[in-house]
Design a protein around this motif. Structure first.
Motif, PDB file in Angstrom:
ATOM      1  N   TYR A   1      -8.786  13.181 -33.286  1.00  7.35           N
ATOM      2  CA  TYR A   1      -9.389  14.376 -33.332  1.00  7.35           C
ATOM      3  C   TYR A   1     -10.650  14.112 -32.935  1.00  7.35           C
ATOM      4  O   TYR A   1     -11.340  15.170 -32.229  1.00  7.35           O
ATOM      5  N   ARG A   2     -11.714  13.234 -33.207  1.00  7.26           N
ATOM      6  CA  ARG A   2     -12.959  13.291 -32.573  1.00  7.26           C
ATOM      7  C   ARG A   2     -13.013  13.026 -31.281  1.00  7.26           C
ATOM      8  O   ARG A   2     -14.176  13.390 -30.726  1.00  7.26           O
TER       9      ARG A   2
ATOM     10  N   ARG B   1      -5.829   9.086 -36.980  1.00  8.72           N
ATOM     11  CA  ARG B   1      -5.942  10.549 -36.778  1.00  8.72           C
ATOM     12  C   ARG B   1      -7.230  11.225 -36.646  1.00  8.72           C
ATOM     13  O   ARG B   1      -7.576  12.074 -35.838  1.00  8.72           O
ATOM     14  N   ARG B   2      -8.215  10.769 -37.626  1.00  7.79           N
ATOM     15  CA  ARG B   2      -9.695  11.058 -37.520  1.00  7.79           C
ATOM     16  C   ARG B   2     -10.023  10.739 -35.877  1.00  7.79           C
ATOM     17  O   ARG B   2     -10.789  11.402 -35.356  1.00  7.79           O
TER      18      ARG B   2
ATOM     19  N   SER C   1      -9.375  16.922 -38.757  1.00 12.73           N
ATOM     20  CA  SER C   1      -8.268  16.055 -38.000  1.00 12.73           C
ATOM     21  C   SER C   1      -6.943  16.439 -38.412  1.00 12.73           C
ATOM     22  O   SER C   1      -6.056  15.913 -37.924  1.00 12.73           O
TER      23      SER C   1
END
Length: 78
Positions: free
Chosen positions: A60-61, A56-57, A30
């Protein structure tokens, strides 16, 4: 398993911080995207101490690019 149950607290704290700093430095996971919550650029730790913001995670995913370690190690050998 909780790291603090295996390693005494000061060592666990240092290991946890080092893992986050290493991931951010090399823009892994992330940390490869900008944080929409605290607006830090990619490769910088979130302003929340010792954590990554959920937004943020999730960002990213949504755009994760699969890269394997074997591909990285053997890519230049051929």
């Amino acid at each position: 398993m909780i790291l603090s149950s295996v390693i005494p607290s000061p060592a666990a704290d240092a290991a946890h911080d080092a893992a986050h700093e290493t991931a951010a430095r090399f823009r892994h996971g992330s940390y490869s995207v900008q944080c929409p919550t605290c607006h830090v650029p990619a490769g910088v730790l979130c302003l929340a101490r010792r954590s990554v913001h959920t937004a943020r995670r999730d960002l990213y995913r949504q755009n994760a690019k699969p890269t394997g370690l074997v591909q990285l190690l053997t890519g230049r050998a051929r």
